[in-house]
Design a protein around this motif. Sequence first.
Motif, short mmCIF file in Angstrom:
data_model
loop_
_atom_site.label_atom_id
_atom_site.label_comp_id
_atom_site.label_asym_id
_atom_site.label_seq_id
_atom_site.Cartn_x
_atom_site.Cartn_y
_atom_site.Cartn_z
N LYS A 170 61.01 8.98 -31.37
CA LYS A 170 59.34 9.55 -31.37
C LYS A 170 58.97 9.73 -29.74
CE LYS A 170 57.52 5.93 -33.27
NZ LYS A 170 58.76 5.06 -33.62
N THR A 171 59.32 8.83 -28.91
CA THR A 171 58.80 9.26 -27.44
C THR A 171 59.30 10.16 -26.83
OG1 THR A 171 58.54 6.79 -27.34
CG2 THR A 171 58.67 8.00 -25.23
N ALA A 172 60.82 10.37 -27.03
CA ALA A 172 61.40 11.60 -26.45
C ALA A 172 60.75 12.66 -27.26
CB ALA A 172 63.01 11.54 -26.94
N ALA A 173 60.55 12.97 -28.31
CA ALA A 173 59.84 14.04 -29.19
C ALA A 173 58.45 14.36 -28.36
CB ALA A 173 59.61 13.72 -30.45
N PHE A 174 57.56 13.45 -28.30
CA PHE A 174 56.31 13.83 -27.68
C PHE A 174 56.34 13.99 -26.03
CE2 PHE A 174 55.27 9.14 -27.92
CZ PHE A 174 55.02 8.72 -26.59
N VAL A 175 57.26 13.51 -25.47
CA VAL A 175 57.31 13.71 -24.16
C VAL A 175 57.86 15.29 -23.93
CG1 VAL A 175 58.84 13.48 -22.22
CG2 VAL A 175 57.80 11.29 -23.21
N LEU A 176 58.66 15.65 -24.89
CA LEU A 176 59.23 17.04 -24.77
C LEU A 176 57.92 17.85 -25.04
CD1 LEU A 176 62.64 17.27 -26.54
CD2 LEU A 176 62.05 18.00 -24.30
N ALA A 177 56.89 17.53 -26.07
CA ALA A 177 56.04 18.36 -26.47
C ALA A 177 55.24 18.41 -25.20
CB ALA A 177 55.34 17.99 -27.69
N MET A 178 54.93 17.48 -24.37
CA MET A 178 53.93 17.48 -23.37
C MET A 178 54.55 18.40 -22.36
SD MET A 178 51.94 13.89 -22.70
CE MET A 178 53.31 12.74 -23.10
N LEU A 179 55.76 18.22 -21.99
CA LEU A 179 56.32 18.93 -20.99
C LEU A 179 56.46 20.40 -21.28
CD1 LEU A 179 59.40 16.52 -20.11
CD2 LEU A 179 57.36 17.27 -18.37
N SER A 180 56.62 20.51 -22.55
CA SER A 180 56.72 22.00 -22.98
C SER A 180 55.07 22.79 -22.91
CB SER A 180 57.48 22.07 -24.38
OG SER A 180 57.62 23.16 -24.88
N ARG A 181 54.23 22.06 -23.49
CA ARG A 181 52.98 22.66 -23.54
C ARG A 181 52.31 22.90 -22.39
NH1 ARG A 181 52.32 25.01 -28.50
NH2 ARG A 181 52.22 23.50 -30.31
N VAL A 182 52.38 22.20 -21.09
CA VAL A 182 51.64 22.25 -20.09
C VAL A 182 51.98 23.99 -19.28
CG1 VAL A 182 51.27 19.96 -19.58
CG2 VAL A 182 53.33 21.02 -18.33
N ASN A 183 50.93 24.15 -18.71
CA ASN A 183 51.23 25.38 -17.71
C ASN A 183 51.21 24.96 -16.43
OD1 ASN A 183 51.06 27.53 -16.31
ND2 ASN A 183 48.94 28.36 -17.55
N ALA A 184 52.61 24.84 -16.01
CA ALA A 184 52.77 24.27 -14.67
C ALA A 184 52.16 24.92 -13.65
CB ALA A 184 54.27 24.35 -14.67
#
Length: 444
Positions: A114-128
């Motif tokens: 689960k953690t790996a999944a939502f960490v990916l979501a966060m990294l993927s969603r942000v506008n860097a």
Amino acid sequence: VRRRGGRGDEEKGEEEEEEEQEEVLPAETSLLNKLIRTSLVESCHDVEILQRDPNSPLYSIRSFEELPLKKELLKGIYMMGFNRPSKIQETALPMMLAYPPQNLIAQSQSGTGKTAAFVLAMLSRVNATEKYPQCLCLAPTYELALQIGNVMESIGRFCADIRLTYAVRGNRVPQGTVLKEQIIIGTPGTMLDWCFKQKVVDLKKITLFVLDEADIMIDTQGLAGQSIRIQRALPKSCQMLLFSATFKATVREFAERIVSNPIMIMLREDELTLSNIRQYFFVCRSREEKYEALCNIYGSITIGQAMIFCQTRRSADWLAVAMTQDGHQVAILTAELTVAHRANVIQRFRSGKEKVLIATNVCARGIDVQQVTIVVNFSLPTNLQGEPDFETYLHRIGRTGRFGKSGIAFSMVESQDVALVEMIEEHFRAHGRAWQGTREPDTP
Ligand code: ADP
């Protein structure tokens, strides 16, 4: 008060006092499992979708390449050694990364990804390219928040423009601070403080909100309420993701208050079985006689790795001293050790540095020690009414059928507690868990 006859009142009194002092918080057990875990926990079940938005397409993926992920993230995933998504990730990731964003409640046991999944979501969603907070992530404790951050630093190691900060005790931000980090991970109390008192986070600009370990949040005073206050101030368009290892009614109610119109998914845990475990019961007259019985089987217990469970810290200490004096090498796990120290004890045991691990009931509850081949109950687990604690018994000695590993369990019972053995036997027969017990009338 636990009632156990046959011993002097003085000793009993001390043990009870001891027992009340020993407490292990669920957040500590969760952290401990994270610290000692080296690989994914698998389940033979399929992910179940409990509730879904009929308007949104639903699909699962078999490889990370099928996801709309930046190449830096794919590189990070492969550097972690993840070859393919875990079961929960196969279903959750496409939903979490979908456009328009979808809200999700996901439940699966700890260690399933689960953690790996939502960490990916966060990294993927942000506008860097934008330098202000866009994702908030809540965890029940300081240590668990840091643990999530560690995973993020690893998976996101190639995402040079994404920055992370921690809203946790001790990390002060004076009013007027301009936060440039896109992601904030923290505990509900400090996050609330940053958002409403220090006003360093503009909640209107948050596009993704993650709440982890919902079951621990609701069991810890105040955290659920603080999380709800933060969530209420977020814009309607903000994506909400909630994760939990268990899903009892109270967790589900809380989850539905936090996340509106969610897709709800769950992954069942593999059932524990006793079918490939040989169970032996030794009837003894005293603690000393139990110890004698234990010494007689010591040769066989050190062939594999053994875990010995004691009811109280006092008897665990007593046993550790006795065994050490007799020249045995034992490790001991009790609740007064720090979590890091406990993780270290377990890791040493796992790597075979010690063959025997003595633990108290309370301390060992919920800890993952699958590879142990022999379990010794220096006393049987009982509840406050003095009845057998069937669940704890099963968790200590049971194995998931999947791994098909066999094992041996020895239980020492004092003469007056023989009825407990009968109750255990009857219980597991009635529950269809194959029973393979052998009762030895005498000590070996
Ligand atoms: P949870 O949050 O459900 O407890 P984690 O995300 O912490 O689970 O994952 C458990 C363990 O499995 C960690 O050691 C993590 O690095 C590893 N892991 C996670 N996803 C994968 C994957 N797809 N392939 C291999 N290992 C994985």
